[in-house]
Motif scaffolding. Sequence first.
Motif: not given
Length: 286
Positions: A166-171
């Motif tokens: 999720i972190y990579q997605q939102v970044k």
Amino acid sequence: MSNKPQLMHQGKVRNVYLYNDQILLVASDRISAFDVILPNPIPEKGIVLTQMSRYWFDNLPKHIAHHVISYELPGSLHQPSWENRTTLCHQTTPLSIECIVRGYLAGSAWKAFQRHPRVQGYYLPDHLSESSQLPEPIFTPSTKAQEGHDLPLDESHAAEMVGEEIYQQVKQTSLEIYHWAHAHAKSQGILLADTKFEFGTTDDGKLLLIDEILTPDSSRFWPLDGYQTGKSQPSFDKQFVRDYLLSLSNWNQQPPGPELPLEIIQKTQEKYLEAYKRITNQKPHW
């Protein structure tokens, strides 16, 4: 099912209601500074925030999923005080981080850079000055403080909080929206210096862009004409309010907030309306 909205939360600006299985956001004219809600509202501020967010949500790249269902409410919910201030949304569980993208060296990033040419793990050229455009926009997440100030997070800590995927997605999504919005704003004579996004997940695990986006409350907008590095820039937000409050020797930035002079209220309202007109290329229609 209830046909009457149930107040869930009153934020600094928005009231959040549960309406059946959906969320209803109602933006007020409240204004806060230094985490204190001030006694004087800024007329039409909530309308500007709602309608500017609407403009951006309506024009987002189609593959970016967001929470907006409608800006039109059922007739049974109509009330004059809510006119042009409401957003009906999908219900989500908000992520525990704020997603901040910075394209210019300003605010807390400039303060950090003055101590060391590095901002939350990003090493920057040491020749940069205040308000300089960064070589590339950077993603600088923060905590979501229930009280007090949000705190900056390094990448590994932020990824631990929401999960690596999720972190990579939102970044990636935050940086994509910033690039797109920066290009549009610049074409309208405005620089998008930095901005904050929020995301949430639905019960079936879908990630959605939520809350407001790209407004003077969540972003730092500067006029392109007159932009000059090496100093702070005038901005389309509550700068007049902050400057006035900082000039007071008898207020310690704790509640209750002081009354605002009429001139400060009017100048702040003008800045919000000007931001709307320049970004959307439309006159206020309310």
